[in-house]
Scaffold this active site. Structure first.
Site, PDB file in Angstrom:
ATOM      1  CB  SER A  64      -0.913   0.045   1.226  1.00 49.79           C
ATOM      2  OG  SER A  64      -2.118  -0.578   0.921  1.00 49.79           O
ATOM      3  CE1 TYR A 189      -4.345  -1.072  -5.016  1.00 45.83           C
ATOM      4  CE2 TYR A 189      -4.973  -3.379  -5.026  1.00 45.83           C
ATOM      5  CZ  TYR A 189      -4.684  -2.228  -4.328  1.00 45.83           C
ATOM      6  OH  TYR A 189      -4.721  -2.222  -2.962  1.00 45.83           O
ATOM      7  CE1 TYR A 240      -3.599  -0.275   4.982  1.00 48.80           C
ATOM      8  CE2 TYR A 240      -2.401  -0.945   6.928  1.00 48.80           C
ATOM      9  CZ  TYR A 240      -2.488  -0.854   5.565  1.00 48.80           C
ATOM     10  OH  TYR A 240      -1.486  -1.329   4.773  1.00 48.80           O
ATOM     11  CB  VAL A 258      -0.206  -5.867   4.124  1.00 43.71           C
ATOM     12  CG1 VAL A 258      -1.465  -5.204   4.630  1.00 43.71           C
ATOM     13  CG2 VAL A 258      -0.258  -6.120   2.630  1.00 43.71           C
TER      14      VAL A 258
HETATM   15  N1  GLU Z   1      -2.207  -5.174  -2.323  1.00 39.82           N
HETATM   16  C1  GLU Z   1      -2.753  -5.127  -1.013  1.00 39.82           C
HETATM   17  C2  GLU Z   1      -4.260  -5.253  -1.058  1.00 39.82           C
HETATM   18  O1  GLU Z   1      -4.879  -4.655  -1.889  1.00 39.82           O
HETATM   19  C3  GLU Z   1      -2.339  -3.840  -0.351  1.00 39.82           C
HETATM   20  C4  GLU Z   1      -2.809  -3.764   1.053  1.00 39.82           C
HETATM   21  C5  GLU Z   1      -1.953  -2.933   1.950  1.00 39.82           C
HETATM   22  O2  GLU Z   1      -0.725  -2.934   1.885  1.00 39.82           O
HETATM   23  O3  GLU Z   1      -2.564  -2.272   2.772  1.00 39.82           O
HETATM   24  O4  GLU Z   1      -4.844  -5.958  -0.301  1.00 39.82           O
END
Ligand code: GLU
Length: 304
Positions: A64, A189, A240, A258
């Protein structure tokens, strides 16, 4: 003069003793293979002095954290019109939450939650000639490092298990807030999230947010107004449903992923990146957050 190196050494020593390191993300199967004993930190100050400790040269999946870089590229390309398709409010929800998106008619709360980042991905797919390679080149240029690359296994792994992202993209599409087809946008993405960098490369890529829109090589990519906006979004939406806690404990704009990375900055003072793959229950790197709390306490420097 702040003794950054001494402070980083002491943070790294403390982290190496930590028994509770959180849990490595497993919902993207490739990420589950990461060694949870790693810890790295790198700081670059406004005079381009570099300080590091631990595993700061080992690459990891930025996940992210890439959302800030894709937002920066989209802002550079289409400017303010972007905000007709996205809001700028913290969601108070986990990164992959969907119910707000339906309640709010397909307008994501902000560009740093998954639904918002998928809208940004759609904008880049529409506006770049070769979206994946042009975005990668943008990141390489920001960091001044052509070794930065995608990890294609991580992207493929997320493609196989990214059910909630498919759900978000389909919801966006149903509200007319996705112009390209779902597969193309998600392929972009998943690749942007699967870029690998180490802590040192991350501080270089994020240098412009600390340096009024200019990268380390003094090229201007963003206006002051754009930098102000992106830093505000990192502060209010970068962690988050723990953005409040990060501001409370650390007091810097930043973004986590993450893969266990966090990058944070104090405008006109320093940019810092940490990596420790174990996450807390909110999905932020457990030791990374503790390390940054120690950093802003020991240096007595934060935006507050
Ligand atoms: N590619 C991950 C997802 O979309 C990124 C999530 C993250 O790092 O918060 O779930």
């Amino acid at each position: 003069m702040i003794n950054y190196q001494g402070i980083l050494n002491s943070i790294s020593a403390d982290c190496s003793l930590s028994k509770d390191r959180g849990k490595v993300a497993t919902y993207i199967p490739e990420l589950a293979k990461t060694d949870s004993s790693k810890f790295g930190i790198h700081l670059v100050d406004s005079n381009k002095n570099n300080f590091q400790a631990g595993d700061s040269e080992t690459v990891f999946s930025i996940q992210s954290i890439s959302k800030v870089l894709s937002l920066a590229q989209a802002m550079g390309l289409i400017g303010e019109t972007l905000w007709t398709r996205l809001d700028v409010e913290p969601s108070g929800d986990p990164f992959n939450h969907l119910s707000l998106l339906e309640l709010e008619n397909g307008i994501p709360r902000n560009p740093l939650i998954n639904a918002g980042a998928i809208v940004i991905a759609d904008i880049l797919v529409s506006n770049l000639k070769n979206p994946k390679s042009d975005f990668l080149q943008f990141v390489r240029n920001l960091a001044g490092d052509d070794d930065i690359d995608f990890n294609r296994e991580v992207a493929a792994s997320e493609k196989r298990t990214g059910f909630r992202n498919y759900a978000a993209a389909n919801l966006l599409k149903s509200y007319g807030n996705l112009k390209n087809d779902v597969e193309t946008v998600l392929d972009f993405y998943f690749h942007q999230c699967a870029i690998e960098m180490n802590c040192s490369q991350l501080t270089k890529a994020f240098y412009l947010f600390m340096n009024r829109g200019k990268c380390q090589k003094d090229k201007t990519y963003l206006t002051l107004r754009q930098v102000k906006r992106i830093n505000a979004l990192m502060l209010t939406c970068g962690f988050y449903d723990e953005a409040g806690e990060f501001a409370f404990e650390v007091g810097l704009p930043g973004k986590s992923g993450v893969g266990g990375g966090i990058v944070a900055l104090l405008p006109e003072k320093f940019c810092v990146a940490t990596w420790s793959p174990g996450l807390n229950t909110k999905g932020n790197s457990k030791l990374g957050m503790e390390a940054l709390e120690q950093l802003t306490t020991a240096t007595a420097q934060s935006i507050f």
